[in-house]
Design a protein around this motif. Structure first.
Motif, PDB file in Angstrom:
ATOM      1  N   LEU A  43       0.816  -1.226   0.000  1.00  0.00           N
ATOM      2  CA  LEU A  43       0.000   0.000   0.000  1.00  0.00           C
ATOM      3  C   LEU A  43       0.848   1.273   0.000  1.00  0.00           C
ATOM      4  N   LEU A  87       1.551   1.758  -3.622  1.00  0.00           N
ATOM      5  CA  LEU A  87       0.312   2.105  -4.322  1.00  0.00           C
ATOM      6  C   LEU A  87      -0.091   3.553  -4.013  1.00  0.00           C
ATOM      7  N   LEU A 100      -5.563  -0.632  -7.339  1.00  0.00           N
ATOM      8  CA  LEU A 100      -5.835  -1.801  -6.504  1.00  0.00           C
ATOM      9  C   LEU A 100      -6.516  -2.888  -7.334  1.00  0.00           C
ATOM     10  N   PHE A 121     -10.880   2.386  -2.388  1.00  0.00           N
ATOM     11  CA  PHE A 121      -9.547   2.327  -1.768  1.00  0.00           C
ATOM     12  C   PHE A 121      -9.466   3.107  -0.452  1.00  0.00           C
TER      13      PHE A 121
END
Lengths: 476, 468
Positions: free
Chosen positions: B220, B223, B245, B275
């Motif tokens: 994460l 991301l 995602l 998200f």
């Protein structure tokens, strides 16, 4: 909030508008000078300022210290409204940052911490009110910057904390209550324009350093740096932390060939430490300890000149032709803006009433007398005929741009009522006020003017006549 | 040391009396003027004490380093009863602690919905009666390593994102996002709301769990940094992050559950905010890594329950410092207006706590009008947050600011000194239970939460020095 009652009285509180007291003082002065305006107070709404406005009969609304208070009393509504327009114009001008800095269009930083993060600075100059100075100075130290703390009223335990952290970071804290410094030719705070040269100065006293360096300049000897350390640095509590660091810094500086240390006599346990440190340096150190049995500032400058192998000139002196030595029975009144100059003159005179208008008691909530002459002018006007008034006038950056403009008429008034006025003029030929022009204006008004404060004090004593011994108070 | 001072051309930071700065201008010395103003009213003494605390600088450096070095990874999706040990009748909620009596409309609505979902009440009236009678136990999500957007109500049967910090080993949870419109987190509890929640428990949760088991952990941190560079600020805009995602997990979803893959992917794709929830858990696990550093004045949680706005500070344990939640200023959906708005609600301010959301507004020009203004306002908002934060995030960068890291690590002392409050982006919930979302905008936290935390830090210093 608007308290304009239509007959020339105006009270405003602007929430969250902040300007420093010196800038606001200038605004107040400009507004007060407008036709038809009797009183203009433009100040932060501190308890002190709110009280002042209330005493003057203004109906003051509730406000916080972070609010701006405006109280204007004018002859009529038209004058009040003109003052208000001028106020808006002046405040708008204050709101514009003088320099946007390398950050471009971004808002200016709000703390020294943010300023240090965004810019490649070398030094911070802190002059916020004393109770807030620790935060800003600590920001500088934590960012690895040396800092000059011009602010006074900083508690000694905070000074110690600041200097302890500075030692960890290898940076220098100048101050608190450091009035002057010169670094690489740049004057910080109240600083004279000095010719560059080999003398590095470490000073626990601002005006003391100014006197010594101005005399050196007069004698043709220049300075490399002037590092202030604050008046308490050589006390037992603070332990000379900044003095030791400043000595080491000057010792490493290739431009410095002679170090002059100017201070009141240190606490005994600190004196030994400083003496030992000075002896270890590669650079010779001339120490001038100011006390009745030791050196005066002029003697310190002369000592430095001899150490440089330079000759000691006779210091510029312009005694007034009208002065009658031994003929002033009314006593001696010392009206000073510089603390060390005041102390020195009091020691040398050994009599008289001395007031240091730069003392905390006179600067809380108002600008330093080197910027705002009002209190001193009042005091001069109150010196009786037949007495001797002894004053200092300190030139240089940040000081009153033309002190003689207000002082010369007051001197003329005093001389006219039979008072002798003796001025110690601390300045150099390069100072922005034009030293020679200041001398001309003051001597033209009937004052005696001396480059050396010690000589001024001795001359003032020589004017005193029989009967002055009745005067009490203020003698050491 | 001071060779740096004496050997260089001075560049001077000036703060205070302007004539001293002007004297430098007259000498043509470059300087950086500080636009100083007095600290927030009544904070001078506490500030002095807190700043002088010899632990502070190192404590804050440690706290913010832990927050920014966290490596949150999405490792699983599991039922709340399993991972949080929630028993029937126990509910978590957003923000600092709250009772049913003091709960606002959307908080009450979400609790009613949770009672119905868990089969603890026959109908809404029955649920309200039981909640008023104290039959349910209410605790903040934050007390259970959990965060929840808006009302943030978590009940035992809900499935939770599980996020693990690969750097420090912490773990945090957040529920699955239901989408926009009439949803439980905005206090809606109609049949369609409950039906969706049941589907999420029966299909979405288990399918995501199986998919993640196949794909392995989703990074994460990586991301989030990519999404910031694609125009998200990760609070009010999660479109890029949601897309990223989906790209990460879609093949595994198909493999894990061919029969449900289409409806699961369609559901996620239909919700640009999907998200937000794993992102919040990532922020939570990062902030939790910074908890409990003695002497640190850094904020580790900001959260609202619809009535109070509360903060927690690293050096002050689990204490909450609260003030009244404000009504957001923003744009409204349809015919809704400010009168329909509930005071600020939700744990999603964990994003601002961790240097995203309002703090990263400059990264999200696409939504600046949504939160009132133009691109320069967004840039100004982010820039101003550097004033009250301890660091710039090493991984979360803003292209429009020359890839400068986002401002991260709110320092209560800097808030008090500058008077600048954290900029918070938020959705706006309807005031009446069951209404759902009515808008989105910006909100200011109450200053008192920060000044009271500062006073508590000062008390702790004073007590500590008495003990020594």
């Amino acid at each position: 909030m608007n308290g304009d009652n239509g007959d020339g009285e105006l009270v405003l509180v602007r929430a969250g508008v902040y300007h420093d007291s010196v800038s606001l003082m200038r605004v107040s002065r400009t507004l007060s000078a407008m036709p038809g305006v009797d009183i203009a107070i433009v100040a932060m709404a501190t308890e002190l300022n709110l009280g002042l406005a209330a005493e003057l009969g203004f109906a003051v609304p509730p406000a916080e210290p972070a609010d701006l208070l405006v109280a204007i009393r004018a002859a009529d509504a038209a004058a009040a409204s003109a003052a208000r327009e001028e106020l808006d114009r002046l405040l708008a001008a204050l709101g514009r940052p003088a320099s946007s800095g390398p950050g471009g269009a971004a808002d200016p930083p709000r703390t020294v911490r943010a300023a240090a993060r965004g810019h490649d600075a070398t030094l911070a100059l802190v002059s916020v009110p004393g109770e807030h100075a620790f935060a800003e100075a600590l920001d500088a130290v934590e960012a690895g910057l040396s800092v000059m703390v011009f602010s006074d009223n900083v508690p000694v335990e905070r000074e110690i904390a600041l200097k302890e952290r500075a030692a960890e970071r290898g940076v220098l804290v100048m101050g608190p209550d450091c009035g002057t410094a010169v670094i690489g030719g740049v004057g910080l705070g109240f600083a004279n324009v000095l010719r560059p040269g080999p003398v590095g100065v470490v000073a626990a006293s601002g005006t003391g350093a100014q006197q010594v360096t101005c005399l050196l300049d007069e004698a043709g000897a220049g300075v490399s740096h002037v590092l202030g350390v604050g008046g308490r640095d050589l006390s037992a509590e603070v332990g000379g932390r900044s003095t030791l660091r400043a000595l080491a810094a000057l010792d490493e500086d290739p431009a410095t060939e002679l170090i002059v240390l100017i201070s009141k006599p240190p606490a005994p346990e600190v004196a030994g430490k400083v003496r030992a440190a000075a002896e270890r340096l590669a650079t010779p150190v001339v120490t001038a300890l100011l006390d009745p049995s030791g050196d005066d500032l002029t003697a310190a400058a002369e000592k430095a000149l001899r150490a440089l192998g330079a000759s000691v000139p006779s210091w510029p002196a312009y005694p007034a032709p009208g002065d009658r030595p031994g003929a002033y029975p009314g006593g001696l009144y010392g009206l000073y803006s510089g603390g060390t100059l005041c102390t020195e003159a009091r020691f040398l005179a050994g009599r008289g009433e001395f007031t240091d208008f730069g003392d905390d008691a006179y600067t809380r909530g108002r600008p330093h007398p080197m910027i705002d002459p009002a209190l001193r002018l009042e005091a001069l006007a109150a010196v009786p005929g037949g007495a001797v008034a002894l004053l200092d006038v300190v030139l240089g950056h940040a000081a009153d741009p033309d002190p003689a403009a207000a002082l010369a008429p007051a001197v003329a008034d005093a001389v006219a009522r039979g008072t002798a006025v003796v001025v110690a003029l601390i300045g150099t030929a390069g100072d922005p006020q034009g030293r020679d022009r200041q001398v001309a204006a003051l001597t033209g008004a009937g004052a005696s003017v001396f480059a050396s404060n010690a000589e001024a004090a001795r001359y003032a004593v020589s004017l005193l006549g029989p009967g002055e011994g009745q005067q009490t108070g203020g003698v050491r | 040391m001071t060779p740096a001072l004496l050997g260089r051309e001075p560049v001077v930071i000036t703060v205070g009396a302007e004539p001293l700065g002007e004297a430098l201008d007259a000498q043509a010395v470059p300087r950086v003027p500080v636009a100083w103003r007095p600290p927030m009213a009544g904070t001078a003494a506490a500030l002095d004490t807190v700043l002088a605390d010899p632990r502070r600088e190192r404590a804050n450096a440690l706290a913010v380093d832990r927050m920014t070095s966290a490596r949150p990874q999405l490792v699983g999706v599991r039922p709340a009863r399993e991972v949080l040990g929630l028993t029937p009748g126990a509910f978590l909620h957003a923000g600092p602690p709250i009772t049913w009596e003091r709960a606002s409309g959307p908080m009450r609505g979400a609790l009613v919905g949770a009672m119905l979902l868990e089969g603890l009440a026959r109908d809404p009236q029955d649920a309200e009666r039981r909640l008023a009678a104290g039959e349910a136990s209410l605790e903040p999500c934050h007390h259970h390593r959990t965060v929840g957007p808006m009302a943030g109500v978590v009940s035992p049967s809900m499935w939770m994102f599980e996020v693990r910090d690969a750097e420090h080993g912490g773990v945090a949870y957040c529920s699955l996002n239901e989408g926009l419109g009439k949803v439980l987190r905005y206090g809606a509890y109609g049949p369609e709301v409950l039906e969706r929640l049941r589907w999420m428990g029966a299909v979405l949760g288990p399918v995501l769990a199986a998919a993640l088991a196949r794909s392995g952990p989703v990074d994460l941190r990586a991301l989030t940094s990519q999404a910031l560079q694609m125009g998200d600020e990760l609070h009010n805009r999660n479109r890029a992050a949601t897309s990223l995602l989906v790209r990460e997990i879609a093949p595994a979803v198909v493999e894990a559950s061919p029969e449900h893959a289409a409806e699961v992917l369609r559901f996620i794709n239909g919700n640009d905010h999907f998200f937000l929830n794993p992102g919040m858990a990532a922020c939570k696990v990062s902030a939790d890594a910074a908890r409990g550093v003695p002497g640190s004045s850094m904020v580790v949680a900001m959260a609202r329950n619809g009535t109070d706005f509360g903060i927690q500070v690293s050096g002050l344990g689990d204490r909450w410092f609260t003030g009244p939640a404000g009504v957001p200023d923003g744009l409204y959906l349809g015919a809704y207006g400010p009168d329909d708005a509930n005071p600020d609600i939700g744990d999603s301010t964990i994003t601002e706590t961790a240097g995203l959301g309002g703090f990263a507004m400059a990264a999200a020009p696409a939504i600046v009008r949504f939160v009132g203004g133009d691109v320069s306002d967004a840039t100004a908002a982010t820039r101003s947050m550097y004033e009250i934060t301890l660091a710039e995030h090493p991984a979360y960068q803003i292209p429009g600011l020359g890839f400068r890291g986002t401002p991260v690590g709110i320092d209560v002392a800097l808030v008090a000194r500058t008077g600048l409050l954290p900029v918070v982006n938020t959705g706006i919930a309807g005031r009446v239970a069951g209404t759902g979302q009515v808008g989105a905008g910006l909100v200011s936290p109450p200053a008192s939460a920060f000044t009271e935390a500062l006073a508590a830090l000062a008390d702790a210093v004073d007590r500590g020095s008495q003990d020594r």
